[in-house]
Design a protein around this motif. Sequence first.
Motif, PDB file in Angstrom:
ATOM      1  N   LEU A   1     144.742  57.522 143.235  1.00 43.05           N
ATOM      2  CA  LEU A   1     144.039  58.765 142.630  1.00 43.05           C
ATOM      3  C   LEU A   1     142.974  58.664 143.276  1.00 43.05           C
ATOM      4  N   LEU A   2     142.584  57.093 142.412  1.00 46.97           N
ATOM      5  CA  LEU A   2     141.179  56.625 142.125  1.00 46.97           C
ATOM      6  C   LEU A   2     140.230  56.721 144.284  1.00 46.97           C
ATOM      7  N   LEU A   3     141.151  56.432 145.246  1.00 53.52           N
ATOM      8  CA  LEU A   3     140.176  56.476 146.274  1.00 53.52           C
ATOM      9  C   LEU A   3     140.918  57.555 147.324  1.00 53.52           C
ATOM     10  N   SER A   4     141.328  58.776 146.378  1.00 54.69           N
ATOM     11  CA  SER A   4     141.790  59.556 147.190  1.00 54.69           C
ATOM     12  C   SER A   4     140.158  61.187 146.523  1.00 54.69           C
ATOM     13  N   PRO A   5     139.343  61.999 147.779  1.00 52.60           N
ATOM     14  CA  PRO A   5     138.617  62.292 148.240  1.00 52.60           C
ATOM     15  C   PRO A   5     138.721  63.606 147.505  1.00 52.60           C
ATOM     16  N   ILE A   6     139.699  64.053 146.360  1.00 56.67           N
ATOM     17  CA  ILE A   6     139.605  64.682 145.653  1.00 56.67           C
ATOM     18  C   ILE A   6     138.279  63.992 144.562  1.00 56.67           C
ATOM     19  N   PHE A   7     139.127  62.877 144.127  1.00 56.71           N
ATOM     20  CA  PHE A   7     138.155  62.182 142.865  1.00 56.71           C
ATOM     21  C   PHE A   7     137.021  61.566 143.311  1.00 56.71           C
ATOM     22  N   VAL A   8     136.716  61.485 144.657  1.00 58.01           N
ATOM     23  CA  VAL A   8     135.161  60.925 145.084  1.00 58.01           C
ATOM     24  C   VAL A   8     134.183  61.553 144.978  1.00 58.01           C
ATOM     25  N   GLU A   9     134.487  62.954 145.730  1.00 58.13           N
ATOM     26  CA  GLU A   9     133.962  64.232 146.090  1.00 58.13           C
ATOM     27  C   GLU A   9     133.983  64.813 144.506  1.00 58.13           C
ATOM     28  N   THR A  10     134.334  64.690 143.328  1.00 59.87           N
ATOM     29  CA  THR A  10     134.037  65.358 142.187  1.00 59.87           C
ATOM     30  C   THR A  10     132.990  63.923 140.843  1.00 59.87           C
ATOM     31  N   PHE A  11     133.543  62.591 141.249  1.00 60.27           N
ATOM     32  CA  PHE A  11     132.788  62.125 141.219  1.00 60.27           C
ATOM     33  C   PHE A  11     131.275  61.938 141.142  1.00 60.27           C
ATOM     34  N   VAL A  12     131.529  62.285 143.204  1.00 59.65           N
ATOM     35  CA  VAL A  12     129.997  62.504 142.842  1.00 59.65           C
ATOM     36  C   VAL A  12     129.122  63.405 143.219  1.00 59.65           C
ATOM     37  N   LEU A  13     129.545  64.057 142.600  1.00 60.04           N
ATOM     38  CA  LEU A  13     128.908  65.728 142.717  1.00 60.04           C
ATOM     39  C   LEU A  13     128.152  66.136 140.528  1.00 60.04           C
ATOM     40  N   VAL A  14     129.242  65.465 140.449  1.00 64.82           N
ATOM     41  CA  VAL A  14     129.339  64.962 138.729  1.00 64.82           C
ATOM     42  C   VAL A  14     128.280  64.043 138.842  1.00 64.82           C
ATOM     43  N   PHE A  15     127.837  63.020 138.796  1.00 61.91           N
ATOM     44  CA  PHE A  15     127.179  62.153 138.877  1.00 61.91           C
ATOM     45  C   PHE A  15     125.751  62.638 139.255  1.00 61.91           C
ATOM     46  N   PHE A  16     125.235  63.321 140.376  1.00 63.57           N
ATOM     47  CA  PHE A  16     124.201  63.365 140.805  1.00 63.57           C
ATOM     48  C   PHE A  16     123.771  64.926 139.771  1.00 63.57           C
ATOM     49  N   ALA A  17     123.682  65.033 139.822  1.00 57.72           N
ATOM     50  CA  ALA A  17     124.694  66.779 139.203  1.00 57.72           C
ATOM     51  C   ALA A  17     123.283  66.276 137.757  1.00 57.72           C
ATOM     52  N   GLU A  18     124.482  65.437 136.848  1.00 55.77           N
ATOM     53  CA  GLU A  18     124.167  64.337 135.752  1.00 55.77           C
ATOM     54  C   GLU A  18     122.629  64.075 136.103  1.00 55.77           C
ATOM     55  N   TRP A  19     121.748  63.233 137.015  1.00 55.95           N
ATOM     56  CA  TRP A  19     121.094  62.269 137.179  1.00 55.95           C
ATOM     57  C   TRP A  19     119.695  63.209 137.159  1.00 55.95           C
ATOM     58  N   GLY A  20     119.410  62.950 135.964  1.00 57.38           N
ATOM     59  CA  GLY A  20     117.372  63.394 135.909  1.00 57.38           C
ATOM     60  C   GLY A  20     117.577  64.901 135.169  1.00 57.38           C
ATOM     61  N   ASP A  21     118.612  65.113 134.697  1.00 55.46           N
ATOM     62  CA  ASP A  21     119.276  66.808 133.329  1.00 55.46           C
ATOM     63  C   ASP A  21     118.810  65.681 132.375  1.00 55.46           C
ATOM     64  N   ARG A  22     118.232  66.852 131.385  1.00 53.36           N
ATOM     65  CA  ARG A  22     117.834  66.898 130.011  1.00 53.36           C
ATOM     66  C   ARG A  22     118.926  65.692 129.203  1.00 53.36           C
ATOM     67  N   SER A  23     120.305  66.130 129.112  1.00 57.14           N
ATOM     68  CA  SER A  23     121.281  64.783 128.230  1.00 57.14           C
ATOM     69  C   SER A  23     120.914  63.161 128.898  1.00 57.14           C
ATOM     70  N   GLN A  24     120.357  63.563 130.098  1.00 62.22           N
ATOM     71  CA  GLN A  24     120.354  62.367 130.596  1.00 62.22           C
ATOM     72  C   GLN A  24     118.820  61.587 129.747  1.00 62.22           C
ATOM     73  N   LEU A  25     117.677  62.452 130.167  1.00 63.06           N
ATOM     74  CA  LEU A  25     116.621  62.041 129.476  1.00 63.06           C
ATOM     75  C   LEU A  25     116.894  61.847 128.037  1.00 63.06           C
ATOM     76  N   ALA A  26     117.689  62.776 127.229  1.00 61.75           N
ATOM     77  CA  ALA A  26     117.990  62.462 125.601  1.00 61.75           C
ATOM     78  C   ALA A  26     118.496  61.882 125.184  1.00 61.75           C
ATOM     79  N   THR A  27     119.552  60.707 126.188  1.00 62.31           N
ATOM     80  CA  THR A  27     120.694  59.575 125.964  1.00 62.31           C
ATOM     81  C   THR A  27     119.530  58.383 126.464  1.00 62.31           C
ATOM     82  N   ILE A  28     118.656  58.177 126.637  1.00 65.14           N
ATOM     83  CA  ILE A  28     117.332  56.585 127.445  1.00 65.14           C
ATOM     84  C   ILE A  28     116.864  56.858 126.135  1.00 65.14           C
TER      85      ILE A  28
END
Length: 271
Positions: A177-204
């Motif tokens: 599960l953790l090494l499946s292409p779907i898991f890795v692709e979703t993880f990368v997409l969500v992580f970089f979509a959240e990077w620099g987002d308003r919610s991340q800056l508010a969390t900081i």
Amino acid sequence: MLATASGTSDSLVASILMIFVSEIGDKTFLIAAILAMSNPRSTIFLAACSALWLMSILSAFLGHAVVTFIPMTWVSLLAAAMFLVFGVKLLHEAREMDGSEITKEMQSVESELGEKNEEKRQVAMEAGEAHFGNDTEKEGAFNVNVDAVEYPDTERGNSSSCNDCSTLNSLKNLCGLLLSPIFVETFVLVFFAEWGDRSQLATIALGAARNVYGVAAGTILGHTCCTGLAVVGGQLLAARISVKKVTFAGGILFIMFALIYGYEALYDKGM
């Protein structure tokens, strides 16, 4: 102890509210919702949550580290200024909305995901054409004479190895599960979509001005709930909620945070 518990609970509630008004209908929310329509929901949920949990912990403790270099009064003033800017910006965005924003954002996310899938398909086709000749030459190497294979006596030690087999299978399934292409692709997409987002800056900012453990726990809980809603029925929910009202509520909440932190900074200066 009571003051610490109160500070932790306040930070927890503030973080959960901040995540809800920031993430419902946001890009990461829609990514999870769209991917869950054509992929296993459990995989998308775990991958998106893992990315958001990691981002929450990093952001909260990054904010907490700022306090070691900048006096707490200035941290509160900076947090108040940032929340004030975000709040005014959200109110302005809410006023300009015409109700079609969620549809446009969803189309944008679907287009982006479609482009990524097309790129992957083309790469796979090119790789397949390049290795087609080699694969056909080696095809006979994988033929096995089943009758010639000697199997061990399965009756001996069967009961003693049963638990080991089940544990091994569970570990294999988890790794798969953790090494499946779907898991890795979703993880990368969500992580970089959240990077620099308003919610991340508010969390900081919350991590710098509030109890870091309460902020980390609150953002993790908030992200988990929002991602669960996205995976279960995100597209239906996104189509029915009023993004304008959510954005307006977020603006009011951020301005309230700005007033609280501004008051705390001025109170500390007075003391």
